[in-house]
Design a protein around this motif. Structure first.
Motif, short mmCIF file in Angstrom:
data_model
loop_
_atom_site.label_atom_id
_atom_site.label_comp_id
_atom_site.label_asym_id
_atom_site.label_seq_id
_atom_site.Cartn_x
_atom_site.Cartn_y
_atom_site.Cartn_z
N LEU A 96 0.80 -1.20 -0.02
CA LEU A 96 0.08 -0.08 0.11
C LEU A 96 0.75 1.31 -0.14
CD1 LEU A 96 -3.04 -0.54 2.49
CD2 LEU A 96 -3.13 -0.02 -0.06
N ASP A 97 1.75 1.36 0.76
CA ASP A 97 2.64 2.47 0.98
C ASP A 97 3.66 2.67 -0.18
OD1 ASP A 97 1.22 2.86 3.18
OD2 ASP A 97 2.92 2.04 4.48
N VAL A 98 4.33 1.43 -0.76
CA VAL A 98 5.26 1.74 -1.83
C VAL A 98 4.52 2.09 -3.16
CG1 VAL A 98 6.80 0.40 -3.37
CG2 VAL A 98 7.13 -0.02 -0.93
N ASP A 99 3.27 1.62 -3.23
CA ASP A 99 2.40 2.04 -4.38
C ASP A 99 2.21 3.44 -4.23
OD1 ASP A 99 2.77 -0.42 -5.22
OD2 ASP A 99 0.64 -1.22 -4.95
N ARG A 100 2.17 3.94 -3.39
CA ARG A 100 1.88 5.49 -3.21
C ARG A 100 3.33 6.45 -3.16
NH1 ARG A 100 -2.17 5.71 1.53
NH2 ARG A 100 -1.19 3.93 2.67
N GLU A 112 7.72 1.96 -11.84
CA GLU A 112 7.46 0.84 -11.26
C GLU A 112 8.54 -0.15 -10.98
OE1 GLU A 112 5.29 -2.01 -9.99
OE2 GLU A 112 4.59 0.01 -10.46
N ALA A 113 9.76 -0.03 -11.74
CA ALA A 113 10.91 -0.69 -11.53
C ALA A 113 11.51 -0.33 -10.16
CB ALA A 113 11.84 -0.46 -12.59
N LEU A 118 12.33 -1.26 -4.14
CA LEU A 118 11.97 -0.66 -2.87
C LEU A 118 11.17 -1.89 -1.96
CD1 LEU A 118 11.72 1.73 -0.72
CD2 LEU A 118 10.03 2.50 -2.04
N SER A 119 10.35 -2.31 -2.48
CA SER A 119 9.40 -3.25 -2.02
C SER A 119 10.05 -4.56 -1.59
CB SER A 119 8.25 -3.58 -3.11
OG SER A 119 7.59 -4.75 -2.47
N LYS A 120 11.13 -4.81 -2.57
CA LYS A 120 11.89 -6.10 -2.22
C LYS A 120 12.77 -5.89 -0.76
CE LYS A 120 15.74 -7.29 -4.14
NZ LYS A 120 16.90 -7.48 -5.21
N ILE A 121 13.55 -4.73 -0.89
CA ILE A 121 14.08 -4.31 0.21
C ILE A 121 13.50 -4.41 1.58
CG2 ILE A 121 15.85 -2.79 1.34
CD1 ILE A 121 16.58 -1.99 -1.78
N ILE A 122 12.31 -3.63 1.50
CA ILE A 122 11.48 -3.55 2.82
C ILE A 122 11.12 -4.87 3.30
CG2 ILE A 122 9.71 -2.23 3.99
CD1 ILE A 122 9.97 -0.15 1.85
N ASN A 123 10.51 -5.59 2.25
CA ASN A 123 9.87 -7.08 2.36
C ASN A 123 11.17 -7.76 3.16
OD1 ASN A 123 7.22 -7.21 2.42
ND2 ASN A 123 7.67 -6.51 0.27
N ALA A 124 12.40 -7.62 2.68
CA ALA A 124 13.48 -8.56 2.90
C ALA A 124 14.05 -8.06 4.56
CB ALA A 124 14.71 -8.29 2.12
N LEU A 125 13.74 -6.83 4.85
CA LEU A 125 14.28 -6.47 6.03
C LEU A 125 13.31 -6.89 7.09
CD1 LEU A 125 14.95 -2.70 5.65
CD2 LEU A 125 16.44 -4.12 6.52
N MET A 126 11.73 -6.84 6.78
CA MET A 126 10.87 -7.44 7.88
C MET A 126 10.79 -8.75 7.83
SD MET A 126 9.95 -4.34 8.40
CE MET A 126 9.32 -4.91 10.11
N THR A 127 11.25 -9.55 6.62
CA THR A 127 11.55 -10.95 7.24
C THR A 127 12.57 -11.47 7.77
OG1 THR A 127 10.54 -11.04 4.73
CG2 THR A 127 11.40 -13.41 5.58
N VAL A 142 13.83 4.04 3.38
CA VAL A 142 14.54 3.09 2.42
C VAL A 142 14.82 3.71 0.90
CG1 VAL A 142 14.87 0.74 1.41
CG2 VAL A 142 13.58 1.16 3.90
N ALA A 143 13.85 4.71 0.66
CA ALA A 143 13.83 4.96 -0.88
C ALA A 143 15.08 6.00 -0.74
CB ALA A 143 12.73 5.60 -1.21
N VAL A 144 15.47 6.65 0.01
CA VAL A 144 16.64 7.49 0.21
C VAL A 144 18.18 7.00 -0.48
CG1 VAL A 144 18.18 9.33 1.29
CG2 VAL A 144 15.87 9.26 1.64
N PRO A 145 18.50 6.04 0.56
CA PRO A 145 19.83 5.25 -0.04
C PRO A 145 19.45 4.63 -1.34
CG PRO A 145 18.82 4.15 2.02
CD PRO A 145 18.10 5.43 1.92
#
Lengths: 599, 206
Positions: A96-100, A112-113, A118-127, A142-145
Motif C-alpha cells: 500500500l505504501d510503496v504503491d503511493r 514501477e521498476a 524498494l518493495s523487495k528491500i523492505i520486505n527482506a528487512l521485515m522477513t 529506504v527510498a533515500v539510499p
C-alpha cells in the motif's frame, strides 16, 4: 611592469578557473577526505562525522556510498544476502505504501521498476527481523539510499544496521517507544527558549507534530531528494537521537513566527507541519551545536519523571550505537550480520538500574532523616537489595561469570569519569564487595535492620522527597514480586539518581552525615554510592573505602594497597598506600611521603 | 446567546490504510483528485468555509494515518471533535470490518461527553471500481443502522461521487453536536454543576 601585468592576468584567469570549477573541486576534496578517513587500518569515524557537517555534507553519490556504509560498519562493496522468501505480516501494508511513493519518477515504467526494488528491500528487512515492526514512513527512509546509491545490496546492508540501531525505537509493536523520543524535542525547546515552550504548552502542542520528521528523518516531508540526502548525511553520522535535535533546531528557528500565531493547537500545528523552505546547512549546524551543548545522556536527565520512565524503555539505544561505532572503526570486512548478534540483555540493564534504585533511595532517606533530625539513619531499603539480587540471578550465570561481568560493568561505569583504569577497577571492586557482602548477609538472615522500625527496611522515596512506608510489601516473598514491580522500583531509583535534586541533596548532607554521624557505615556508603551516580567518582572512591572499613569492622586493607585518608585538620582526603597492617583496624599508611597511623 | 458567533467544526476522518481518506478530504476541500497521494504519517488538516442552513461555518477536517500503530496519537488530534467520519474501501472487506474498531477507539480516545449520541458518518469509498466491489450497499447500511442509524454514503473521491452531499451531512451533524455542546456549557455555567458526568462510561474497549 609588463611582467607584473602578465602575472596579474594569469592570476585572474586562475581565479576564474577556480570559480568555474568550484563545485567539482569541492567534491573532489571531500572525496579525498572521505577516502583518507576510511583507508587506514581503522576507519576514522570521527573524521567522517566531522565531514558530514561540512557544507553540503558528503555531496555526491560516490562519496555517500563510501561514507554512509563506513559510518555504519558496512563494507561498501559487500553483497547482501536477501532472505529466500519475502512474505511477512507487513507485506500488504508495505505494498500500500510503496504503491503511493516515488512520484518523482515521471516515467511509469521507471517508477514501477524502482517500486519493485524498494518493495523487495523492505520486505527482506521485515522477513529478516521478525521481532521488528514495519511502520508507515520506513518506505520513505529506504527510498533515500536506494535512489542515491542505486545499489540494492548496499541499501539493504545499510538498512539492516539502521533497523537494529538508529530506527529501532520506531520499530516496536506500537508507539510506546516512539512517543518519548518525540517528546525530547520539547525538552530541548524548554532548555533553549522558555517563552516558546510556554507558548507551545498553552497551545497544547505535544511531540506529535514531529512524528513524520523523526521516524522518516524528514524524508517524508522534504520534496527534494538532495535535501533528504543532506539530512541523512548528518543523521547517519550522529547519535540516533540527532533527529530530535534537528527537530528542535527547526522549531527554535521559527520561534518568532510561531509566537505571532494565534495560540491554538490547529494554527500552531499547521505552521509546524507546513514549514516553507529552510536553510538546511544552518539548521543542521544549529542542531549540532545544540547536541554538543546538551548531549543525549544529559537530555534524558532533563526529562520529567514520567518521560524519563518511558525513555528507559529505549535505553539500549546508547549501547547499540556504541557497539555500532566500535564495529565501524574496525573496518570490518566480514558479513554485516555480526552486529546483529549484539544482545543487550534487559536483565543486565535492570541490574544496573537496581544499583541505582538502591543508592538513590538510600540517599534520599538519609537526606530526609538529616533534615528531620531523626538519628540514627535507617538501613537501606532491603527490598531493593533483594530485587537487585533477584535480577542478578535472572542473568542465569554461575557466580563467577556473573561477578566478572558485574565488575566489568561497574568498572566501565567508574571509568567514564575516572580516567585512570586501575583506580576505576579498584573503585568498582570495593563497591561490589560492599554490595555483595550485604546481599550475603541478608540471604543468611543475619541482616540487622537497625532501629527496628517496621517500615525501616521497606521505604520507598517519592519524587517529592517524602519517605513513604510500604509495609504491606515488606514481607512478600521474592518470587511473588512481579517483574513490572521491579522495573518500577528501578526506574524510580534511576530517576532519583538522575535528577539534579538528588545530587544536591546528597552533596548537602555528605559532610554532616560523615562527620556528625561518626562515619556511620551505612550512611557513608549511601552517600558515597550516590556520589558515584552523580559523577563525583573520585570523592565516591574515597568515601567507599572509608565506609567499607567502618562497615566490616575488620582489616580491609592489605599491605601495599592504595587508600585514602581523611585529615581532619585539612578537612580533605589524601591518597596513600598501606605500609603495614597493625591489627585492631589500624594501619600504617604512606601518605605523600609521610608515615602516619589511622584507624 | 452563542448562536451568531463564528463556528468552527472539527471533523476527524478515520479508516484503514489506503481507503482514500486523504483523497476524500482533498476532493471536498480542493475539488481535486490526484493519483499521486502518499501515505499520511501522523495527521494533517485542511479547512473549508461552507454555508450550512444559512450559517457560515469553518470546517477543520483532520486526515489521519491509517496504520493501526498510529492510533495512539489520537488523543492529541481527536480533542474537541464535532463529528467523526469512518471510511472504508468497498473493494476491501477488511477495511469494512475495521469500522467497529475505529469507532470504539475514537470514543475511547476522544471521550466525548455523550458517546451514545456522538455523530458519526460512514463513507464507503471507491464505488467507481464496480468490478471489484466486495461490500454491498445493504451490508454497509445494515451495520450503520445497527450502530444507531449512522448516515451512510457511497462515495468516489476519484469521480467526486456524493462527496459534496456526504460532507454537507457531516457538517450538519457536526453543527448539531456543536450546538448541543453550547447548550451544555450554558447550562453548566448557570447551574455550576460540580458533578460532571463520567465521560468514559461507555468508553471501555478492554
Amino acid at each position: 611592469m609588463c611582467s607584473h601585468r602578465h602575472r596579474h592576468r594569469l592570476g585572474h584567469r586562475q581565479r576564474q578557473k577556480v570559480r568555474r570549477r568550484g563545485g567539482s573541486k569541492q567534491h573532489k576534496q571531500r572525496h579525498q577526505d572521505v577516502l583518507a578517513a576510511v583507508q587506514g587500518p581503522h576507519v576514522d569515524v570521527e573524521a567522517l562525522q566531522r565531514l558530514a557537517f561540512e557544507k553540503g555534507g558528503f555531496l555526491t553519490a560516490t562519496v555517500r556510498k563510501v561514507a554512509w556504509c563506513r559510518l555504519l560498519g558496512v563494507n561498501p562493496g559487500a553483497t547482501a544476502t536477501f532472505p529466500d522468501c519475502l512474505d511477512n505480516t507487513y507485506s500488504k501494508q508495505i505494498k500500500l505504501d510503496v504503491d503511493r511513493s516515488l512520484w518523482q519518477y515521471t516515467s511509469d515504467s521507471e517508477r514501477e521498476a524502482m517500486r519493485q526494488r524498494l518493495s523487495k528491500i523492505i520486505n527482506a528487512l521485515m522477513t529478516k527481523y521478525p521481532d521488528l515492526h514495519y511502520y508507515q514512513g520506513l518506505h520513505d527512509v529506504v527510498a533515500v539510499p536506494l535512489i542515491e546509491l542505486d545499489n540494492d545490496d548496499a541499501t539493504f546492508n545499510i538498512m539492516c544496521r539502521l533497523c537494529r540501531c538508529h530506527l529501532k525505537a520506531f520499530m516496536g509493536s506500537d508507539l510506546s517507544t516512539v512517543t518519548p523520543v518525540m517528546h525530547l524535542t520539547l525538552v530541548l525547546i524548554q532548555q533553549r527558549d522558555i517563552p516558546l515552550f510556554r507558548f507551545l504548552s498553552n497551545a497544547q502542542i505535544g511531540g506529535e507534530f514531529t512524528i513524520s520528521w523523526v521516524v522518516t528523518w524528514f524524508s517524508h516531508v522534504l520534496n527534494h531528494h538532495q535535501d533528504r540526502c543532506r539530512v541523512f548525511d548528518a543523521c547517519l553520522a550522529s547519535h540516533p537521537y540527532f533527529v530530535v535535535y534537528l527537530a528542535a533546531a527547526i522549531v527554535l528557528s521559527q520561534s518568532e513566527q510561531l509566537q505571532a500565531l494565534e495560540c491554538d493547537f490547529a494554527s500552531v500545528y499547521q505552521h509546524l507541519t507546513k514549514l516553507g523552505p529552510l536553510d538546511w546547512e544552518a539548521v543542521l549546524a544549529d542542531a549540532k551545536s545544540l547536541e554538543d551543548e546538551i548531549a543525549p545522556a544529559r537530555l534524558l536527565r532533563l526529562c520529567d519523571k514520567a518521560e524519563f520512565r518511558r525513555m528507559l524503555r529505549t535505553s539500549d539505544v546508547d549501547a547499540r550505537y556504541r557497539a555500532l561505532l566500535a564495529e565501524a572503526r574496525t573496518r570490518n570486512t566480514a558479513a554485516v550480520d555480526t552486529f546483529d548478534d549484539i544482545r543487550v540483555s534487559s536483565g543486565y540493564y535492570l541490574s544496573l538500574r537496581h544499583l541505582a534504585a538502591f543508592t538513590g533511595a538510600v540517599t534520599l532517606i538519609v537526606a530526609r532523616q538529616k533534615t528531620c533530625q531523626q538519628p540514627p539513619p535507617p538501613p537501606p531499603p532491603t527490598r531493593d537489595l533483594m530485587r537487585f539480587q533477584d535480577v542478578a540471578r535472572e542473568l542465569g550465570e554461575d557466580e563467577d561469570t556473573k561477578r566478572e561481568r558485574l565488575v566489568k560493568t561497574t568498572t566501565s561505569c567508574f571509568q567514564s569519569t575516572v580516567k585512570d583504569a586501575d583506580t576505576a577497577e579498584y573503585c568498582a571492586a570495593i563497591a561490589l564487595e560492599v554490595l555483595l557482602e550485604r546481599i550475603a548477609l541478608m540471604l543468611d538472615g543475619e541482616e540487622d535492620v537497625g532501629d527496628g522500625d517496621d517500615a525501616g527496611d521497606d521505604r520507598v522515596v517519592r519524587d517529592d522527597g517524602e519517605v513513604a512506608g510500604n509495609e504491606d510489601q515488606a514481607h512478600v516473598p521474592l518470587e511473588a514480586r512481579s517483574t513490572a514491580e521491579m522495573i518500577t522500583a528501578a526506574e524510580e531509583g534511576a530517576y532519583l539518581l538522575s535528577s539534579d535534586r538528588a545530587e544536591q541533596l546528597a552533596q548537602s548532607v555528605v559532610e554532616e552525615t560523615l562527620l556528625d554521624a561518626g562515619f556511620d557505615a551505612q550512611a557513608s556508603f549511601a552517600v558515597a554510592t550516590a556520589f558515584e551516580a552523580s559523577s563525583i567518582v573520585q570523592q565516591a572512591a574515597r568515601l567507599l573505602v572509608m565506609a567499607y572499613a567502618q562497615h566490616l569492622r575488620h582489616p580491609v586493607f592489605k599491605q601495599g594497597q592504595p587508600c585514602y585518608v581523611y585529615q581532619f585538620e585539612h578537612e580533605e582526603y589524601f591518597p596513600g598506600h598501606v605500609m603495614d597492617v597493625l591489627g585492631d583496624d589500624k594501619y600504617r599508611v604512606q601518605l605523600d611521603g609521610f608515615h602516619t597511623v589511622v584507624r | 446567546m452563542a448562536t451568531r458567533k463564528k463556528v468552527l467544526l472539527k471533523v476527524i476522518i478515520l479508516g484503514d490504510s489506503g481507503v482514500g481518506k486523504t483523497s476524500l478530504m482533498n476532493q471536498y476541500v480542493n475539488r481535486k483528485f490526484s493519483n499521486q497521494y502518499k501515505a499520511t504519517i501522523g495527521a494533517d488538516f485542511l479547512t473549508k468555509e461552507v454555508t450550512v442552513d444559512d450559517r457560515l461555518v469553518t470546517m477543520q477536517i483532520w486526515d489521519t494515518a491509517g496504520q493501526e500503530r498510529f492510533q495512539s496519537l489520537g488523543v492529541a488530534f481527536y480533542r474537541g471533535a464535532d463529528c467523526c467520519v469512518l471510511v472504508f474501501d468497498v473493494t476491501v472487506p477488511r477495511s469494512f470490518e475495521s469500522l467497529e474498531a475505529w469507532r470504539d477507539e475514537f470514543l475511547i480516545q476522544a471521550s466525548p461527553r455523550d458517546p451514545e449520541h456522538f455523530p458519526f458518518v460512514v463513507l464507503g469509498n471507491k464505488v467507481d471500481l464496480k468490478d471489484n466491489r466486495a461490500i454491498t450497499e445493504n451490508r454497509a447500511k445494515s451495520w450503520c443502522d445497527e450502530k444507531g442509524n449512522i448516515p451512510y454514503f457511497e462515495t468516489s473521491a476519484k469521480e467526486a461521487t456524493k462527496v459534496e452531499t456526504a460532507f454537507l451531512t457531516i457538517a450538519r451533524a457536526a453543527l448539531q453536536q456543536e450546538k448541543d455542546e453550547d447548550i451544555y456549557h450554558d447550562f453548566k455555567d448557570a447551574v455550576n454543576l460540580d458533578d460532571v458526568p463520567d465521560k468514559k462510561q461507555d468508553g471501555c474497549g478492554c
